[in-house]
Design an enzyme around this catalytic site. Structure first.
Site, PDB file in Angstrom:
ATOM      1  N   SER A 347      -3.436   5.966  -9.041  1.00 18.39           N
ATOM      2  CA  SER A 347      -3.384   6.694  -7.783  1.00 18.39           C
ATOM      3  C   SER A 347      -3.755   8.170  -7.985  1.00 18.39           C
ATOM      4  CB  SER A 347      -2.002   6.518  -7.147  1.00 18.39           C
ATOM      5  OG  SER A 347      -1.988   6.919  -5.805  1.00 18.39           O
ATOM      6  N   ASP A 442      -5.213  -3.114  -0.903  1.00 21.62           N
ATOM      7  CA  ASP A 442      -4.490  -1.847  -1.007  1.00 21.62           C
ATOM      8  C   ASP A 442      -4.314  -1.272   0.399  1.00 21.62           C
ATOM      9  OD1 ASP A 442      -3.593   0.739  -1.428  1.00 21.62           O
ATOM     10  OD2 ASP A 442      -4.971   1.163  -3.066  1.00 21.62           O
ATOM     11  N   HIS A 475      -1.963  -1.797  -4.119  1.00 20.95           N
ATOM     12  CA  HIS A 475      -2.156  -0.474  -4.710  1.00 20.95           C
ATOM     13  C   HIS A 475      -1.550  -0.371  -6.105  1.00 20.95           C
ATOM     14  CE1 HIS A 475      -2.900   3.861  -4.477  1.00 20.95           C
ATOM     15  NE2 HIS A 475      -1.660   4.075  -4.928  1.00 20.95           N
TER      16      HIS A 475
END
Length: 535
Positions: A347, A442, A475
């Site tokens: 991320s 995601d 994610h």
């Protein structure tokens, strides 16, 4: 029970050992004795009234043959002859035979039933392993074609219970092998050898299973219950330990200069490839991925950069030279191979990994997990330049009225708009190797589109780039067998956010991604040519 006098040896089944008792049926008086016993012809029977287990077998002793019988009761006390004889409806398989050793002949009406004491759950090749190790879960001692339910239970360090269950039918030999036996329903279905691990979930909504203290294992109770119903009768169980630190791996807290980190060293002199591990904007010092990578032969530095100790929860700016300190620290370690450092991030940590590979000499390979090719949310200041964050508008944030979950997927401005390109990371100038990983499901942000954009930019410059996009993955692509977390609290924002993902697809993606990451770093960190930054 028979017309001729005979002898019975009663053996109470106790957890810590066996106690032998000889009981004569004429007097029903017990006297303790020690008798060497050779067993054959084993029968099992359940006693419904007492919810206990009894068994018997023909035996021989130095003096005369006898019948060996055993039982367990809730108090784990030895059974008396009167107790055995009182349980008529169970039709216990107790048959007399004389001192000449006449073979027992069971009555035609006595059914053979399986004993829960005979059911065994085993984990191969060992009940203790690393968390990212696949295992073979087997159950033996079931009746042919018996229907059972398997359940896994894990209590995390915060006391939260995570569970998974699946329904199975034993084979003709009364065995289950989860590498071959299909689940008929429950938390998953089909042949899923590790399904009881990756489908673990808490009854409390939005809980994420993560390891805080890597020095201790997660303990998973694997249980087998009779039938496909309410899991009221336990047949067998075992405890399976899954560790995050291999034997001999050293964990060393690092507080050198400004660094807030933990160093993990594989056993032996090395040299080993060196890695820096970065997590996302939730902050903190996350160690479990780094400890597993060290257990696989990488010197790994888990690096905190926000929301840890005196590091602010939401920095006004991030300094590139902080990350450069981490590179220099790792390069100084004697066990680290001097052919370049690798970096991986998830991320927000992913775009930091790309920035390090672009601006810092000595970074040879970078892995972006659910990241982007632009600088996100916090300005990054280097030597004589600053990359601003990609424009975003929190007014586009959506909150579900039903679940209170926050959807951030639309808050960023269109990354294809040239007005945002000054926020891009100029990866094209780097000579490092890149691997991009993303999930098509995601729901936190559009990581797959952002990764595609970064890959296209690099390939347009003639660069070879590895990219893998996973259908059904969310994610939070974590080490394998950590269960999917579709939503949880963001520690910095204090909001419950969506991560996305489908259970089975996400689990498969994590297995594949983990192998790709390790293979990528082994390939690019073990030769002799270290790239230099072009800046």
């Amino acid at each position: 029970m028979g017309e001729r006098p005979c002898e019975y040896l009663f053996l109470p089944l106790e957890v810590q050992g066996f106690s032998l008792y000889m009981t004569r049926n004429k007097s029903a008086q017990q006297q303790q004795m020690t008798t060497p016993v050779l067993a054959s012809q084993l029968y099992f029977c359940r006693t419904p009234e007492m919810r206990c287990l009894a068994w018997c077998t023909r035996t021989t002793s130095p003096s005369s043959p006898c019948l060996l019988a055993g039982g367990s009761s809730p108090g784990a006390s030895p059974w008396t002859l009167a107790e055995i004889l009182s349980v008529r409806s169970a039709e216990l398989l107790l048959f007399p035979f004389d001192t000449a050793g006449v073979s027992p002949k069971p009555a035609a009406s006595a059914p053979r039933q399986q004993s829960s004491m005979a059911v065994q759950v085993t984990v191969l090749p060992s009940p203790r392993c690393l968390f990212d190790d696949p295992v073979q879960i087997c159950v033996t001692g079931l009746l042919p074609q018996q229907e059972v339910t398997l359940r896994a239970c894990l209590v995390d360090e915060g006391g939260e219970l995570f569970q998974a269950h699946a329904r199975y039918r034993a084979g003709s030999s009364g065995e289950l092998d989860l590498t071959r036996s299909p689940a008929l329903g429950g938390s998953y279905s089909g042949v899923e050898p590790m399904g009881l691990l990756w489908s673990l979930r808490s009854k409390t909504p939005y809980k994420r299973l993560a390891k805080r203290n890597v020095l201790t294992p997660f303990c998973v109770d694997l249980e087998v219950y009779e039938g496909h119903g309410d899991m009221s009768r336990l047949l067998g169980k075992c405890t399976h330990e899954r560790s995050f630190l291999a034997e001999g791996v050293k964990r060393i807290p690092v507080r050198e200069g400004r660094l807030k980190a933990t160093l993990f060293l594989p056993p032996g002199p090395g040299p080993f490839p060196g890695l820096i591990d970065l997590y996302g904007s939730g902050g903190g010092l996350v160690e479990y991925r780094a400890s597993l990578l060290a257990s696989r032969g990488f010197v790994t530095l888990a690096l905190a950069y926000m929301a840890f100790e005196d590091l602010p929860a939401m920095p006004e700016i991030l300094e590139l030279n902080y990350f450069e300190e981490a590179v220099h620290f790792l390069q100084k370690q004697k066990q680290v191979k001097d052919t370049g450092i690798g970096v991986l991030g998830l991320s927000k940590g992913a775009d930091l990994a790309l920035s390090m590979a672009t601006f810092l000499p000595g970074i040879k390979a970078a892995v972006s997990i659910s990241g982007s090719g632009f600088n996100s949310f916090i300005p990054l200041r280097g030597d004589g330049f600053t990359i601003p964050p990609h424009p975003y508008d929190l007014g586009r944030m959506k909150t579900s009225k039903e679940s209170d979950l926050v959807d951030f997927s639309e808050i960023l401005d269109d990354h294809r708009d040239p007005a945002t390109w000054h926020c891009r990371i100029p990866m094209e100038r780097s000579l490092a190797k890149f691997l991009f990983l993303s999930g098509l499901d995601d729901t936190n942000w559009k990581s797959d589109l952002y990764c595609q954009d970064a890959v296209q930019r690099l390939r347009h410059c003639g660069r070879k780039v590895e990219f893998c996009s996973y259908s059904g993955a969310g994610h939070l692509l974590e080490p394998p067998y950590l269960p999917l977390c579709q939503a949880s609290i963001h520690k910095v924002l204090g909001l419950f956010v969506q991560w996305g993902g489908q259970w089975k697809e996400h689990a498969k993606a994590q297995e594949d991604a983990w192998h790709r990451i390790q293979a990528f770093f082994w390939q690019h960190l073990m030769d002799s040519d270290t790239p230099k930054s072009n800046l």
